[in-house]
Design a protein around this motif. Structure first.
Motif, mmCIF file in Angstrom:
data_model
loop_
_atom_site.group_PDB
_atom_site.id
_atom_site.type_symbol
_atom_site.label_atom_id
_atom_site.label_comp_id
_atom_site.label_asym_id
_atom_site.label_seq_id
_atom_site.Cartn_x
_atom_site.Cartn_y
_atom_site.Cartn_z
ATOM 1 N N GLY A 20 15.424 11.416 -21.723
ATOM 2 C CA GLY A 20 16.327 10.265 -21.702
ATOM 3 C C GLY A 20 15.656 8.925 -21.460
ATOM 4 N N LEU A 21 14.438 8.749 -21.992
ATOM 5 C CA LEU A 21 13.709 7.503 -21.751
ATOM 6 C C LEU A 21 13.416 6.713 -23.026
ATOM 7 N N ILE A 22 14.093 7.039 -24.125
ATOM 8 C CA ILE A 22 13.920 6.241 -25.333
ATOM 9 C C ILE A 22 14.372 4.801 -25.044
ATOM 10 N N GLY A 23 13.528 3.853 -25.444
ATOM 11 C CA GLY A 23 13.798 2.447 -25.148
ATOM 12 C C GLY A 23 13.026 1.943 -23.938
ATOM 13 N N LYS A 24 12.423 2.869 -23.179
ATOM 14 C CA LYS A 24 11.666 2.485 -21.982
ATOM 15 C C LYS A 24 10.152 2.649 -22.178
ATOM 16 N N GLU A 25 9.739 2.929 -23.406
ATOM 17 C CA GLU A 25 8.338 3.264 -23.668
ATOM 18 C C GLU A 25 7.352 2.204 -23.181
ATOM 19 N N ASP A 26 7.721 0.925 -23.306
ATOM 20 C CA ASP A 26 6.789 -0.157 -22.979
ATOM 21 C C ASP A 26 6.939 -0.688 -21.554
ATOM 22 N N CYS A 27 7.833 -0.082 -20.785
ATOM 23 C CA CYS A 27 8.012 -0.504 -19.391
ATOM 24 C C CYS A 27 6.905 0.070 -18.511
ATOM 25 N N ARG A 28 6.576 -0.650 -17.463
ATOM 26 C CA ARG A 28 5.651 -0.131 -16.454
ATOM 27 C C ARG A 28 6.468 0.437 -15.296
ATOM 28 N N PRO A 29 5.868 1.338 -14.509
ATOM 29 C CA PRO A 29 6.620 2.001 -13.435
ATOM 30 C C PRO A 29 7.398 1.053 -12.525
ATOM 31 N N VAL A 30 6.823 -0.114 -12.197
ATOM 32 C CA VAL A 30 7.479 -1.043 -11.286
ATOM 33 C C VAL A 30 8.791 -1.581 -11.863
ATOM 34 N N GLU A 31 8.952 -1.501 -13.173
ATOM 35 C CA GLU A 31 10.154 -2.003 -13.832
ATOM 36 C C GLU A 31 11.251 -0.951 -13.931
ATOM 37 N N LEU A 32 10.983 0.246 -13.445
ATOM 38 C CA LEU A 32 11.922 1.362 -13.565
ATOM 39 C C LEU A 32 12.590 1.676 -12.235
ATOM 40 N N SER A 33 13.771 2.283 -12.299
ATOM 41 C CA SER A 33 14.420 2.808 -11.093
ATOM 42 C C SER A 33 13.699 4.071 -10.630
ATOM 43 N N GLY A 34 14.028 4.515 -9.417
ATOM 44 C CA GLY A 34 13.424 5.748 -8.916
ATOM 45 C C GLY A 34 13.718 6.933 -9.819
ATOM 46 N N GLY A 35 14.952 7.031 -10.306
ATOM 47 C CA GLY A 35 15.323 8.134 -11.191
ATOM 48 C C GLY A 35 14.554 8.097 -12.495
ATOM 49 N N GLU A 36 14.348 6.880 -13.032
ATOM 50 C CA GLU A 36 13.588 6.745 -14.279
ATOM 51 C C GLU A 36 12.119 7.096 -14.064
ATOM 52 N N GLN A 37 11.562 6.681 -12.936
ATOM 53 C CA GLN A 37 10.170 7.039 -12.636
ATOM 54 C C GLN A 37 10.009 8.556 -12.539
ATOM 55 N N GLN A 38 10.998 9.214 -11.927
ATOM 56 C CA GLN A 38 10.924 10.662 -11.827
ATOM 57 C C GLN A 38 11.000 11.307 -13.212
ATOM 58 N N ARG A 39 11.775 10.726 -14.114
ATOM 59 C CA ARG A 39 11.853 11.240 -15.482
ATOM 60 C C ARG A 39 10.519 11.078 -16.217
ATOM 61 N N VAL A 40 9.820 9.983 -15.935
ATOM 62 C CA VAL A 40 8.479 9.816 -16.520
ATOM 63 C C VAL A 40 7.560 10.933 -16.013
ATOM 64 N N ALA A 41 7.641 11.214 -14.714
ATOM 65 C CA ALA A 41 6.815 12.285 -14.134
ATOM 66 C C ALA A 41 7.147 13.630 -14.771
ATOM 67 N N ILE A 42 8.426 13.860 -15.052
ATOM 68 C CA ILE A 42 8.829 15.117 -15.705
ATOM 69 C C ILE A 42 8.306 15.152 -17.138
ATOM 70 N N ALA A 43 8.420 14.029 -17.856
ATOM 71 C CA ALA A 43 7.903 13.963 -19.227
ATOM 72 C C ALA A 43 6.408 14.251 -19.255
ATOM 73 N N ARG A 44 5.691 13.681 -18.309
ATOM 74 C CA ARG A 44 4.239 13.911 -18.239
ATOM 75 C C ARG A 44 3.933 15.385 -17.982
ATOM 76 N N ALA A 45 4.731 16.010 -17.120
ATOM 77 C CA ALA A 45 4.528 17.434 -16.833
ATOM 78 C C ALA A 45 4.855 18.304 -18.038
ATOM 79 N N LEU A 46 5.783 17.851 -18.867
ATOM 80 C CA LEU A 46 6.237 18.634 -20.024
ATOM 81 C C LEU A 46 5.385 18.458 -21.268
#
Length: 229
Positions: free
Chosen positions: A126-152
């Protein structure tokens, strides 16, 4: 597949973290590992990822014998695992896309493979549209989704999530668990380490409870409370 049989772990300071722990997780299962702080949950994660080895018993993870694994084999074991940490561990100066792509570059994936795989995984979480954001620009939930994407992104056989909802509010926590359920339905084995009783009870999955370094219960349907002292 994960098979832990009569496994014990004693640290150098003499602390016995695990005592003859036995459980088995089959390919494609969704399992919660629960217990109070200090019960041994973190040691189990370290054992499954070969950070530590059992002093007794046998631990098999995706056909690797943790007690006998050679140092040069550990990276190959870890490629079969995707680990999600509570503190995200994102690279602050990289974008969402770059954080996820980095995990593929680390194992020598081609540029073409990265270009094909990363957008698919970002859409899945669920992160389409956030590709160019840096972690500081994301909510905690979005950052966790990035971590899940990286793990996957490297298509692991098993996802291990260590307190993945610890920094999230109840609504975001529920959304995250639904995402893990979706990942599991696509065929990935999921092991969630948590103490979030209310969340576990909503999903009716298998729950392995650890208490004082031992398996206190292993049942399906909810967080089975064991008297914690």
């Amino acid at each position: 597949m994960i098979s832990v049989k009569e496994a014990s772990m004693v640290y150098d300071n003499g602390c016995r973290a695990l005592n003859k722990v036995t459980f088995r997780i089959e390919e494609g299962e969704f399992v919660f590992l629960v217990g109070a702080s200090g019960s041994g949950k973190s040691t189990i994660i370290k054992m499954l990822t070969a950070e530590v080895r059992p002093v007794e018993g046998r631990v098999l993870v995706n056909n690797f014998n943790i007690g006998k694994i050679k140092k040069r084999e550990i990276p190959y074991l870890r490629r079969t695992l995707g680990v999600v940490y509570q503190d995200f561990r994102l690279i602050e100066n990289k974008t969402v896309y770059e954080n996820v792509a980095f995990a593929m570059r680390a194992i020598g994936a081609s540029g073409k493979a990265i270009k094909n795989r990363v957008p698919y995984v970002l859409e899945l979480v669920g992160l389409i549209g956030k590709e160019d954001c840096r972690p500081v620009e994301l909510s905690g939930g979005e950052q966790q989704r990035v971590a899940i994407a990286r793990a996957l992104v490297n298509n692991p056989r098993v996802i291990i999530a260590d307190e993945p909802t610890g920094n999230l509010d109840p609504e975001r926590s529920l959304e995250l668990m639904v995402l893990f359920e979706k990942i599991n339905e696509l065929g990935t084995t999921v092991l969630i380490v948590t103490h979030a009783k209310e969340l576990v009870d909503q999903f009716g999955k298998r729950v392995i409870m650890i208490n004082k370094g031992e398996v206190a219960s292993d049942q399906t349907g909810g967080y089975y409370t064991y008297e914690e002292e």
